[in-house]
Design a protein around this motif. Sequence first.
Motif, short mmCIF file in Angstrom:
data_model
loop_
_atom_site.label_atom_id
_atom_site.label_comp_id
_atom_site.label_asym_id
_atom_site.label_seq_id
_atom_site.Cartn_x
_atom_site.Cartn_y
_atom_site.Cartn_z
N GLU A 136 0.85 -1.19 0.00
CA GLU A 136 0.00 0.00 0.00
C GLU A 136 0.88 1.24 0.00
N ASN B 119 -2.52 2.72 -6.21
CA ASN B 119 -2.30 1.42 -5.56
C ASN B 119 -2.87 0.28 -6.39
N ARG C 161 -6.65 -5.31 -4.60
CA ARG C 161 -6.70 -6.58 -3.89
C ARG C 161 -7.29 -7.65 -4.81
N GLN D 52 -3.02 -8.05 6.82
CA GLN D 52 -2.30 -6.93 6.22
C GLN D 52 -1.46 -6.19 7.25
#
Length: 257
Positions: free
Chosen positions: A33, A40, A43, A152
Amino acid sequence: MSVLTAVADALRSGAVEVVDLTTPLQESTPILELPPPFANTSRFRLEELSRYDDRGPAWYWNDIRTGEHTGTHVDAPNHWVTGRDGDDISRLPTTTMVAPAAVIDMTVEVEKDPDFLLEVAHIEAWQAEHGPLPEGGWLLYRTGWEARGGTQEEFVNADDAGPHTPGVSSECARWIAESSPVAGFGVETVGTDAGTAGGFDPPFSCHHFLMGAHKWGLTSLRNLGRLPATGAVVVVCPLPIVGGSGSPARVLALVER
């Protein structure tokens, strides 16, 4: 008996074990990130098309949405500005896709310091014990970081000063890129650079030097602890995306038992 027949027999008998080094892809798979204003990656996400229903009564299938650099993935030379005229991911040589691997294990040091940096001296000490790095092969850097891959937050390990993950020093990155015989460098972390590498000279030195030398990166590996220091063969299979800067990959290792 041919060489390939012998290999097939060894796989069946268990004399050669196949070790999966890949992080499974799912929505919770950790990603890199970047802070604003930088774009970015996405996911990983499954988008259902049909599941034995009126959209398709006899079949289940999905679209997938993800980034090139999500999960276990390969960085191509053209991923970084220093390699901008280099190969895209579709041009990964087959001799690099299937190649010998050396594994350097610094888990003890990383347990003490999550910002630990691999130095040239560490690799020289490894070579003194195990022999030279494999020509055209991979240097795989074990840090124990795969244990943090569940979330994460644990994987990125960030605070107000930024992420804290192990990597390589700028000098070591340059040595791997310009002086070592390997074709690629692989890590357990989200990227080949240390969490603090934005402050290095040059910034993100591993990307800078590795891609600039037309070498390849490999990230988010698992199960490196099941590989010997030398003797394993890795099989790296990214998607051959024409023009792509990288790709999620299935990565296996063949280990003689």
